[in-house]
Design an enzyme around this catalytic site. Structure first.
Site, PDB file in Angstrom:
ATOM      1  N   HIS A  55       0.587  -1.321  -0.354  1.00  0.00           N
ATOM      2  CA  HIS A  55       0.296   0.054   0.030  1.00  0.00           C
ATOM      3  C   HIS A  55       1.050   1.125   0.438  1.00  0.00           C
ATOM      4  CE1 HIS A  55       1.032  -0.582   4.284  1.00  0.00           C
ATOM      5  NE2 HIS A  55      -0.360   0.580   4.635  1.00  0.00           N
ATOM      6  N   ASP A  77       5.934   4.362   5.246  1.00  0.00           N
ATOM      7  CA  ASP A  77       6.598   3.936   5.509  1.00  0.00           C
ATOM      8  C   ASP A  77       6.426   2.176   4.785  1.00  0.00           C
ATOM      9  OD1 ASP A  77       4.657   3.169   6.752  1.00  0.00           O
ATOM     10  OD2 ASP A  77       4.949   2.165   8.089  1.00  0.00           O
TER      11      ASP A  77
HETATM   12 ZN    ZN Z   1       2.877   0.361   8.037  1.00  0.00          ZN
HETATM   13 ZN    ZN Z   2      -0.831   1.414   6.617  1.00  0.00          ZN
END
Ligand code: ZN
Ligand code: ZN
Length: 305
Positions: free
Chosen positions: A63, A67
């Site tokens: 996604h 991060d």
């Molecule tokens: Zn994450």
């Molecule tokens: Zn996430």
């Protein structure tokens, strides 16, 4: 095969952990390497390992949270100078991955010296890569997010040498035919090759998850997997709170291991609030009270299977 973790922290890096970055070595089935998520500092971490970016043929993104993708432009750029020249790269990810890559490369004046192919997932994806089968299925994370199930190819069973010798066939090139084909001919007679070898050996199944709270597709992806990589952002405390943030609590993951009959689970993406010592202590406690096969991983941990 082998899984190597270059980043194991959730959301923010810590002094000990970088954000999510996972490598899958395909040996002995293929020589290339696949990356799953490319958190910040992925390329710096890889410099401490024998893996070369030029060997990376596929990148799968779960996604678009930072991060999981902030290391991507750097990895793509450096790959040009680390053995990637002329070698095609495929990137699979949610909608938006194409615009993100194109904007970051063009705004920083990058010209890659290898072709890239970007495959955006629309709802779900079934992909054949060489002899591997890859499935992407949607998770529940509040933004489009996917998990991947990877099925390694099966390999032919070992030959029944005694039985072949009894036919009069001595070891030689003909044995390869028996091993790789359904039928073979010897002295004018056609034989069923399966009568002269053990059944095909099924290659391992790996499930690699993006961030998620519990959802139905988790079992679709992970059922009977040999290895599962799953987030466990919260390893103690309130389960409801974890799920409110669209993340998994350790109790959710332990239940999934049980229900999915998963052989071994590598738990990553731990909240940055836990110190190394706390993670170790909680892991030990959990192992006293649970029989599931699992471990919390840290940066540079590797698992062979
Ligand atoms: Zn994450
Ligand atoms: Zn996430």
């Amino acid at each position: 095969m082998e899984i190597i973790f270059f980043g194991t922290s959730a959301g923010l890096p810590t002094k000990d952990r970088h954000t999510q970055s996972i490598a899958l070595k395909l040996e002995p089935y293929a020589t290339d390497i696949w990356l799953f998520d490319v958190g910040e500092a992925t390329q710096h971490q890889i410099l401490h390992h024998s893996i070369k970016l030029g060997k990376v043929s596929h990148i799968f993104i779960t996604h678009m949270h930072g991060d999981h993708v902030y290391g991507l432009p750097g990895v793509l750029t450096s790959r040009s100078f680390q053995g990637g020249e002329g070698k095609p790269l495929t990137i699979v990810g949610p909608k938006g991955i194409k615009a993100y890559i194109e904007a970051s490369l063009s705004l920083t004046h990058v010209h890659l010296n290898y072709p890239i192919h970007i495959n955006e997932i629309d709802q779900q994806l079934d992909l054949t890569v060489g002899q591997f089968e890859v499935q992407a299925r949607a998770l529940n994370h509040g933004v489009p997010c996917y998990g991947y199930r990877i099925q390694a190819p099966s390999t032919p069973g070992t030959l029944d040498v005694a039985k072949l010798k009894a036919l009069g066939m001595e070891p030689g090139p003909k044995y390869q035919q028996v091993k790789s084909q359904d039928t073979f001919e010897f002295n004018g007679v056609v034989y069923d090759a399966h009568d002269f070898k053990a059944p095909d050996k099924q290659g391992p199944t790996v499930a690699i998850f993006g961030d998620t709270k519990p959802c139905d597709n988790e079992l679709v992806l992970a059922q009977d997997a040999d290895v599962m990589v799953h987030e466990s952002t919260y390893i103690d405390g309130d389960k409801k709170l974890a799920n409110d943030y669209h993340h998994s609590h350790i109790d959710d993951v332990l239940q999934l291991i049980e229900r999915g009959n998963i052989q071994h689970a590598l738990l990553t993406h731990l909240s940055n609030r836990y110190t190394k010592e706390e993670v170790k202590a909680i892991e030990q406690q959990l192992k006293h009270t649970h029989t599931q096969s699992f471990q919390f991983v840290q940066d540079f941990d590797a698992y062979q299977f």
